[in-house]
Every structure is written in C-alpha cells, then in structure tokens.
Design a protein around this motif. Structure first.
Motif, PDB file in Angstrom:
ATOM      1  N   TRP A  20      77.207  56.606  58.176  1.00 26.26           N
ATOM      2  CA  TRP A  20      77.234  55.244  57.641  1.00 26.26           C
ATOM      3  C   TRP A  20      78.408  54.462  58.223  1.00 26.26           C
ATOM      4  O   TRP A  20      79.442  55.027  58.543  1.00 26.26           O
ATOM      5  N   VAL A  21      78.245  53.138  58.268  1.00 24.55           N
ATOM      6  CA  VAL A  21      79.350  52.220  58.524  1.00 24.55           C
ATOM      7  C   VAL A  21      79.483  51.365  57.273  1.00 24.55           C
ATOM      8  O   VAL A  21      78.489  50.911  56.702  1.00 24.55           O
ATOM      9  N   PHE A  22      80.724  51.178  56.832  1.00 27.75           N
ATOM     10  CA  PHE A  22      81.013  50.353  55.661  1.00 27.75           C
ATOM     11  C   PHE A  22      81.709  49.085  56.132  1.00 27.75           C
ATOM     12  O   PHE A  22      82.725  49.148  56.820  1.00 27.75           O
ATOM     13  N   VAL A  23      81.141  47.934  55.767  1.00 29.01           N
ATOM     14  CA  VAL A  23      81.685  46.649  56.172  1.00 29.01           C
ATOM     15  C   VAL A  23      82.012  45.870  54.910  1.00 29.01           C
ATOM     16  O   VAL A  23      81.126  45.539  54.131  1.00 29.01           O
ATOM     17  N   ILE A  58      77.135  46.953  53.031  1.00 29.62           N
ATOM     18  CA  ILE A  58      77.876  45.700  53.039  1.00 29.62           C
ATOM     19  C   ILE A  58      78.549  45.573  51.675  1.00 29.62           C
ATOM     20  O   ILE A  58      77.873  45.522  50.646  1.00 29.62           O
ATOM     21  N   GLU A  59      79.878  45.550  51.687  1.00 27.13           N
ATOM     22  CA  GLU A  59      80.655  45.481  50.445  1.00 27.13           C
ATOM     23  C   GLU A  59      81.075  44.030  50.196  1.00 27.13           C
ATOM     24  O   GLU A  59      81.771  43.435  51.013  1.00 27.13           O
ATOM     25  N   LEU A  60      80.644  43.498  49.069  1.00 29.00           N
ATOM     26  CA  LEU A  60      80.841  42.078  48.771  1.00 29.00           C
ATOM     27  C   LEU A  60      81.710  41.854  47.530  1.00 29.00           C
ATOM     28  O   LEU A  60      81.603  40.828  46.868  1.00 29.00           O
ATOM     29  N   HIS A  61      82.595  42.782  47.247  1.00 29.05           N
ATOM     30  CA  HIS A  61      83.458  42.685  46.065  1.00 29.05           C
ATOM     31  C   HIS A  61      84.311  41.419  46.055  1.00 29.05           C
ATOM     32  O   HIS A  61      84.603  40.878  45.001  1.00 29.05           O
ATOM     33  N   ASP A  62      84.726  40.951  47.222  1.00 31.12           N
ATOM     34  CA  ASP A  62      85.642  39.816  47.305  1.00 31.12           C
ATOM     35  C   ASP A  62      84.950  38.469  47.439  1.00 31.12           C
ATOM     36  O   ASP A  62      85.597  37.446  47.562  1.00 31.12           O
ATOM     37  N   VAL A  63      83.620  38.462  47.435  1.00 30.22           N
ATOM     38  CA  VAL A  63      82.873  37.209  47.556  1.00 30.22           C
ATOM     39  C   VAL A  63      82.659  36.649  46.149  1.00 30.22           C
ATOM     40  O   VAL A  63      81.973  37.253  45.336  1.00 30.22           O
TER      41      VAL A  63
END
Length: 123
Positions: A20-23, A58-63
C-alpha cells in the motif's frame, strides 16, 4: 461558487507500507514530503507508479470541508486505480464530509474508514 479546497494550498505526506501507499493531505504551510503542483489525481497516480503499486489509502483527516474540486480529483484517481486493477480507500473524513462524499454517485462506492489500519484490514 466559493471553493474551500484549493489544491495549491495543500501538499501530501507519503508513506509506503506493505502493498500500500498512504497519502495524507496536509496544509502546505507545514513541512511536507511533497507539494502538490498539479491536479491531485495526477500527483497521486505518479506516486503509485513510482512505488510500483496500485493500492492507495487517501487520508483526509486534515480536510475541514470537501468540495466539488476534491471530489472530482478523488473520482479521477479512483477510476485510474480501478482500471489498473488496484484498490483505493479513503479514511479520516468527518461525518459531515462523509455524508457529502456519499451524495456523489461517482464515488459513493469507495470504502471509507476511520483510520489507515482499518482501511487495510489490520485493525
């Protein structure tokens, strides 16, 4: 229409895990591994090709607020990943943003999880 999400104001942190790639999208004011200078879908697709994988979280915690621009980019990326036989997962959306994302038919099927570990099944 006012755009809350401006790609040029964001960058991403990239981590590689097994298969996996985590972005993680982050404010470009912080120190980042990579700044986004082209459309998000193109940027992440390039990262996947460099890492020779087609599985991405796709990590969207900061959006704080998603908008049509971000949703369009996620749709474009998901279509590329799917056409390549890969998997895309999303994590970290607030309940309001998740509800908004689910209102788009083009991307409502992409699984959402609370964390990256849950997204890849290790939680």
């Amino acid at each position: 229409m006012h755009k809350h999400f401006r790609l040029q104001e964001w960058g991403c942190r990239v981590e590689r895990g097994p298969d996996w790639v985590f972005v993680r999208l982050e404010s470009s004011r912080s120190q980042l591994d990579r700044e986004i200078s082209r459309p998000l879908a193109d940027h992440v697709w390039g990262i996947l090709k460099i890492h020779l994988t087609s599985r991405v979280v796709i990590e969207l915690h900061d959006v704080n607020t998603i908008d049509d621009t971000l949703v369009d980019e996620l749709c474009s990326l998901e279509q590329r990943v799917q056409n390549d036989g890969g998997l895309m997962r999303i994590c970290g959306l607030t309940p309001q943003n998740l509800s908004k994302l689910r209102s788009y038919d083009e991307i409502d099927h992409v699984p959402h999880f609370n964390s990256r570990n849950a997204a890849i099944g290790t939680e």
